[in-house]
Design a protein around this motif. Structure first.
Motif, PDB file in Angstrom:
ATOM      1  N   GLY B 261      59.819  51.843 119.408  1.00 17.92           N
ATOM      2  CA  GLY B 261      60.821  51.865 118.314  1.00 17.92           C
ATOM      3  C   GLY B 261      61.164  50.871 117.588  1.00 17.92           C
ATOM      4  O   GLY B 261      62.142  50.460 116.792  1.00 17.92           O
ATOM      5  N   VAL B 262      60.108  49.985 117.285  1.00 21.25           N
ATOM      6  CA  VAL B 262      60.349  48.702 116.787  1.00 21.25           C
ATOM      7  C   VAL B 262      59.487  48.683 115.721  1.00 21.25           C
ATOM      8  O   VAL B 262      58.579  49.109 115.429  1.00 21.25           O
ATOM      9  CB  VAL B 262      59.776  47.521 117.585  1.00 21.25           C
ATOM     10  N   SER B 263      60.027  48.004 114.119  1.00 22.51           N
ATOM     11  CA  SER B 263      59.213  47.829 113.066  1.00 22.51           C
ATOM     12  C   SER B 263      59.032  46.436 112.702  1.00 22.51           C
ATOM     13  O   SER B 263      59.931  45.610 112.744  1.00 22.51           O
ATOM     14  CB  SER B 263      60.108  48.396 111.945  1.00 22.51           C
ATOM     15  N   PRO B 264      57.733  46.032 112.648  1.00 23.48           N
ATOM     16  CA  PRO B 264      57.472  44.541 112.275  1.00 23.48           C
ATOM     17  C   PRO B 264      58.245  44.088 111.132  1.00 23.48           C
ATOM     18  O   PRO B 264      57.783  44.811 110.082  1.00 23.48           O
ATOM     19  CB  PRO B 264      56.005  44.581 112.576  1.00 23.48           C
ATOM     20  N   ASP B 265      58.339  42.640 111.121  1.00 26.65           N
ATOM     21  CA  ASP B 265      58.661  42.069 109.834  1.00 26.65           C
ATOM     22  C   ASP B 265      57.647  41.283 109.352  1.00 26.65           C
ATOM     23  O   ASP B 265      57.304  40.998 108.207  1.00 26.65           O
ATOM     24  CB  ASP B 265      59.826  41.241 110.129  1.00 26.65           C
ATOM     25  N   VAL B 266      56.871  40.479 110.488  1.00 23.89           N
ATOM     26  CA  VAL B 266      55.622  39.712 110.176  1.00 23.89           C
ATOM     27  C   VAL B 266      54.589  39.854 111.022  1.00 23.89           C
ATOM     28  O   VAL B 266      54.624  39.860 112.202  1.00 23.89           O
ATOM     29  CB  VAL B 266      56.118  38.375 109.868  1.00 23.89           C
ATOM     30  N   LEU B 267      53.216  39.897 110.493  1.00 23.33           N
ATOM     31  CA  LEU B 267      52.346  40.288 111.669  1.00 23.33           C
ATOM     32  C   LEU B 267      51.392  38.858 111.281  1.00 23.33           C
ATOM     33  O   LEU B 267      51.136  38.227 110.055  1.00 23.33           O
ATOM     34  CB  LEU B 267      51.330  41.139 111.147  1.00 23.33           C
ATOM     35  N   ILE B 268      50.821  38.126 112.427  1.00 21.12           N
ATOM     36  CA  ILE B 268      50.246  37.000 112.276  1.00 21.12           C
ATOM     37  C   ILE B 268      48.917  37.018 113.048  1.00 21.12           C
ATOM     38  O   ILE B 268      49.002  37.520 114.247  1.00 21.12           O
ATOM     39  CB  ILE B 268      51.174  35.546 112.850  1.00 21.12           C
ATOM     40  N   ALA B 269      48.142  36.453 112.380  1.00 24.76           N
ATOM     41  CA  ALA B 269      46.670  36.343 113.274  1.00 24.76           C
ATOM     42  C   ALA B 269      45.995  35.022 112.698  1.00 24.76           C
ATOM     43  O   ALA B 269      46.003  34.470 111.646  1.00 24.76           O
ATOM     44  CB  ALA B 269      45.682  37.475 112.862  1.00 24.76           C
ATOM     45  N   CYS B 270      45.131  34.182 113.499  1.00 25.83           N
ATOM     46  CA  CYS B 270      44.356  33.229 112.931  1.00 25.83           C
ATOM     47  C   CYS B 270      43.077  33.939 112.319  1.00 25.83           C
ATOM     48  O   CYS B 270      42.760  34.966 112.428  1.00 25.83           O
ATOM     49  CB  CYS B 270      43.821  32.516 114.098  1.00 25.83           C
ATOM     50  N   VAL B 271      42.684  32.974 111.574  1.00 30.49           N
ATOM     51  CA  VAL B 271      41.705  33.649 110.644  1.00 30.49           C
ATOM     52  C   VAL B 271      40.199  32.570 110.711  1.00 30.49           C
ATOM     53  O   VAL B 271      40.385  31.401 110.466  1.00 30.49           O
ATOM     54  CB  VAL B 271      41.922  33.918 109.259  1.00 30.49           C
ATOM     55  N   GLY B 272      38.972  33.104 111.205  1.00 29.51           N
ATOM     56  CA  GLY B 272      37.828  32.514 111.103  1.00 29.51           C
ATOM     57  C   GLY B 272      37.067  33.094 110.313  1.00 29.51           C
ATOM     58  O   GLY B 272      37.282  33.209 108.845  1.00 29.51           O
ATOM     59  N   GLY B 273      36.297  34.226 110.741  1.00 25.48           N
ATOM     60  CA  GLY B 273      35.511  35.154 109.925  1.00 25.48           C
ATOM     61  C   GLY B 273      36.396  36.155 109.413  1.00 25.48           C
ATOM     62  O   GLY B 273      36.196  36.595 108.298  1.00 25.48           O
ATOM     63  N   GLY B 274      37.431  36.321 110.316  1.00 24.48           N
ATOM     64  CA  GLY B 274      38.497  37.343 109.847  1.00 24.48           C
ATOM     65  C   GLY B 274      38.469  38.645 110.297  1.00 24.48           C
ATOM     66  O   GLY B 274      39.243  39.506 109.928  1.00 24.48           O
ATOM     67  N   SER B 275      37.702  38.917 111.480  1.00 26.83           N
ATOM     68  CA  SER B 275      37.614  40.376 111.996  1.00 26.83           C
ATOM     69  C   SER B 275      38.860  40.654 112.988  1.00 26.83           C
ATOM     70  O   SER B 275      39.204  41.753 112.916  1.00 26.83           O
ATOM     71  CB  SER B 275      36.406  40.370 112.699  1.00 26.83           C
ATOM     72  N   ASN B 276      39.365  39.534 113.519  1.00 26.14           N
ATOM     73  CA  ASN B 276      40.520  39.691 114.368  1.00 26.14           C
ATOM     74  C   ASN B 276      41.766  40.072 113.227  1.00 26.14           C
ATOM     75  O   ASN B 276      42.702  40.754 113.616  1.00 26.14           O
ATOM     76  CB  ASN B 276      40.975  38.763 115.670  1.00 26.14           C
ATOM     77  N   LEU B 277      41.757  39.459 112.306  1.00 28.14           N
ATOM     78  CA  LEU B 277      43.014  39.361 111.214  1.00 28.14           C
ATOM     79  C   LEU B 277      42.958  40.718 110.790  1.00 28.14           C
ATOM     80  O   LEU B 277      44.074  41.491 110.767  1.00 28.14           O
ATOM     81  CB  LEU B 277      42.797  38.175 110.303  1.00 28.14           C
ATOM     82  N   VAL B 278      41.734  41.180 110.048  1.00 30.78           N
ATOM     83  CA  VAL B 278      41.721  42.437 109.385  1.00 30.78           C
ATOM     84  C   VAL B 278      41.728  43.592 110.130  1.00 30.78           C
ATOM     85  O   VAL B 278      42.752  44.465 110.098  1.00 30.78           O
ATOM     86  CB  VAL B 278      40.462  42.656 108.622  1.00 30.78           C
ATOM     87  N   GLY B 279      41.210  43.616 111.554  1.00 30.08           N
ATOM     88  CA  GLY B 279      41.299  44.440 112.605  1.00 30.08           C
ATOM     89  C   GLY B 279      42.750  44.648 113.020  1.00 30.08           C
ATOM     90  O   GLY B 279      43.262  45.802 113.290  1.00 30.08           O
ATOM     91  N   PHE B 280      43.419  43.697 113.087  1.00 30.10           N
ATOM     92  CA  PHE B 280      44.953  43.729 113.561  1.00 30.10           C
ATOM     93  C   PHE B 280      45.671  44.201 112.364  1.00 30.10           C
ATOM     94  O   PHE B 280      46.677  44.898 112.472  1.00 30.10           O
ATOM     95  CB  PHE B 280      44.954  42.201 113.777  1.00 30.10           C
TER      96      PHE B 280
END
Lengths: 438, 438
Positions: B261-280
């Motif tokens: 029941g939680v709504s996120p205010d900010v999502l954070i990921a590290c970025v190299g090639g970008g696949s964990n960031l975009v996937g997340f």
């Protein structure tokens, strides 16, 4: 194997409450087939016994003296156990079964999945929680392979206590990554023999003793505690309260097998001090009483420290400094030369008196294995299941593989349950030396 | 941050079937705020494009060309994902919140709990499964920090394929334990620059290039595949199919937050090639469209390879050998000198074109961090939560800590969700150097 004639085993069903963490520990002592031989102290004025009472946690001394079979787990400890990921999974090694071509079922109790990678955390959380409730802020302990030290460092970081850890020099050197992790967790690490105790300085001056041993590290930790009254001494093997804490392994396994509708034919664990073995097997002692030879217990030890297969059942000190009282167990003698292997967790001259009684009553089949063979077994598991386990656990695995091949020859659908006491993440140097470089 | 004007985002609810593994991947491309700039090949006869089509798996080329937003995950892959422990936990870092004294809630998406210790396994299982179904027996790939190589070695051992892995020399050297593990899993590991490709021999003769880089390793792997027709080339970042595979991270996170029941205010990921960031983040793009600045996306990169904060948005090759077609993305130029840090996973000159579009459309806040600061953040998490995370993930963590402290100043109960892309188990050398020795 004889069937014990008495019937005072623990009840078959121990309540397992939500969310799957047992509500009680199982105390193996009241149900042992022979009485536990008393601890003996021949020192003047019982100095060693008094020292133990002074340096140990009061609640642990009380647990050692508890005569109940079922002991409620304090609610805070149950929460701690749930938070570290208990119950641990019981998984079936189907790919390994296929590779072996065996009709046997092989189950693995996965203590390697705990956050410090070993079963030691079960007792560390309970002891450090108890220390916090007794108001202790500083703790001292010893560690062999580093699994217990890692667990204590983790539990102390979590609950805000400060540990000093004497670590057998050979393992402290072999496991640089684990050493770093202990320091990052805030622990003070002393490679044993160290320069901070009289025992360490004396032994350290002997060039044949520079590798250290668990017995030496125990001696140093006890001497350190004796000289630092604000510091409590805790230990991770041999003593009754540790074996009681570790009963969560077997209680969970029993409930998990029951949920699967599976009845075990053989339970296997490696044996050093004996706490993973007894914690895993004690909840099945009552089944053994009922089933006799239809349920077997196998203890796998290192050929380089073959206490159960070649040791004597007699009184000995468990530390090199002779600062602890004597206990009766299977021992190689405290001057036995322990070669510098990668199996720090099994590398000791004596073990738990409880294991002594169980073995003396002929309930255990003991087998000793060579280092190269156990690493080969570990590599086979890695290739089959992609699970990397500790070399100590590889001893149990190898015994399990032997059982599975025996079942194949006999055409039996035997159910084999192996306690995987720990992960091999910090043992890659050993795997490299014994597998890749062979 | 602008609110994108189009509304062709993916549907808010993606079916999450039992046992919690998503039934579909989310393809981010159809929902991007700007069209994806086409791949460009100015070589004679489009040699590079043809080479990619020849050396890649057919099913991965098909996935790259798929225009559907929701793509069914093959049942065998869903089983593989369940067997490696998906869905991964979403845990709340309450002890860290307490230490920071923040009213913010900090959630961690725990990709570090996968058996190889990093999110890379999500795509490795899918690609190796596809390779097996296409009848490929040999695979070649490259790896930077070693997380992708480890994942490929694991997946190949599990499914019975044989991988060759070109590994940027600096990380292959730093991570001796992971190196051993790859070999134990049966992978052939070539430290890059290697002697087995023309590119490797040429670059390796330049003393300033001995540390290697991901771009060099890509070039070597592609050249190797070109010369070994029986070997398929796979890669673990940048390309669309990898970002599609990684959408399981964000789909699970979204379902897990909804269940809380939680709504996120900010999502954070590290970025190299970008696949964990975009996937997340991709599964939250539709929420961003609806909520505008009330939902923020933060990309954390290494100050030593500051593509998003200092790079140019232009066409470049992603490999040093110029064997791959050109893509438009944020790049530092392929001759940019990458210092020898402990952050191999972020150590590259360019990244995914999809990240390029997302950043160009002003959906990402990019922040660059120094190595000593991110290790200090990682140590703070270890002390608070006893979780050791990869230095790459520490970038996202540090951005999260900044957000939590900002929330404290503002007195806001902000909900911060951090993608923990990997475990720090094989990064202890970096922690020792940057934390213990400081």
């Amino acid at each position: 194997m004889s069937t014990p004639s008495n019937n005072v085993w623990a009840p078959a069903q121990v309540p397992v409450g939500e969310p799957g963490v047992p509500t009680h520990w199982l105390n193996p002592i009241p149900s042992l087939p022979e009485p536990l031989p008393p601890v003996v102290d021949d020192s003047e004025d019982q100095y060693r016994m008094k020292l133990q009472r002074r340096i140990r946690l009061q609640s642990m001394l009380a647990l050692d003296a508890d005569t109940n079979s079922l002991i409620p787990i304090p609610e805070a400890v149950r929460e701690d156990l749930a938070n570290i990921g208990r119950p641990t999974p019981l998984t079936r090694a189907r790919a390994l079964e296929r590779r072996l071509g065996t009709p046997a079922q092989i189950y693995l109790k996965r203590e390697d999945t705990l956050p410090t990678g070993a079963f030691k955390l079960n007792s560390a959380m309970a002891q450090v929680r108890a220390a916090k409730e007794e108001g202790a802020e500083r703790l001292v302990t010893e560690t062999g392979a580093g699994q217990w030290g890692h667990a204590v460092a983790f539990a102390c970081a979590r609950l805000g206590l400060h540990p000093t850890i004497f670590w057998a020099a050979i393992s402290a050197r072999q496991k640089a990554s684990r050493h770093a992790l202990l320091e990052l967790l805030g622990a003070r690490v002393e490679s044993s023999p160290s320069s901070v105790t009289e025992l360490g300085r004396r032994v350290g001056s002997d060039p044949t003793m520079v590798n250290g041993s668990l017995g030496l590290a125990i001696g140093e930790a006890v001497e350190y505690a004796a000289g630092h009254p604000e510091t409590r001494y805790i230990s991770g093997s041999n003593v009754p309260h540790v074996l009681i804490h570790q009963s969560v392994i077997g209680l969970e396994t029993k409930a998990q097998l029951a949920a699967l509708g599976v009845s075990p034919d053989v339970l296997i664990a490696c044996v050093g001090g004996g706490s993973n073995l007894v914690g895993f097997m004690a909840p099945f002692f009552d089944d053994k009483a009922a089933r006799g030879d239809d349920l077997r217990f196998v203890a796998a030890e290192a050929a380089t420290s073959p206490r159960l297969t070649k040791g004597r059942y007699e009184y000995d000190y468990s530390d090199l400094g002779c600062n602890t009282p004597m206990v009766k167990s299977y021992t190689l003698g405290r001057d036995y030369e322990l070669p510098p292997t990668h199996v720090g967790g099994l590398r000791q001259h004596s073990g738990s008196p409880i294991v002594g009684v169980v073995h003396h009553a002929d309930l255990l089949e003991a087998r000793a294995y060579e280092e190269k063979d156990i690493f080969a077994a570990g590599h086979a598991l890695l290739m089959a299941e992609q699970i990397l386990i500790a070399p100590e656990s590889c001893h149990a695995l190898l015994a399990g593989i032997e059982e599975a091949l025996e079942a194949k020859r006999a055409g039996e659908a035997r159910v084999i349950v192996i306690c995987v006491s720990g992960s091999g993440t910090h043992d890659l140097e050993g795997y490299v030396e014994k597998v890749i470089k062979q």
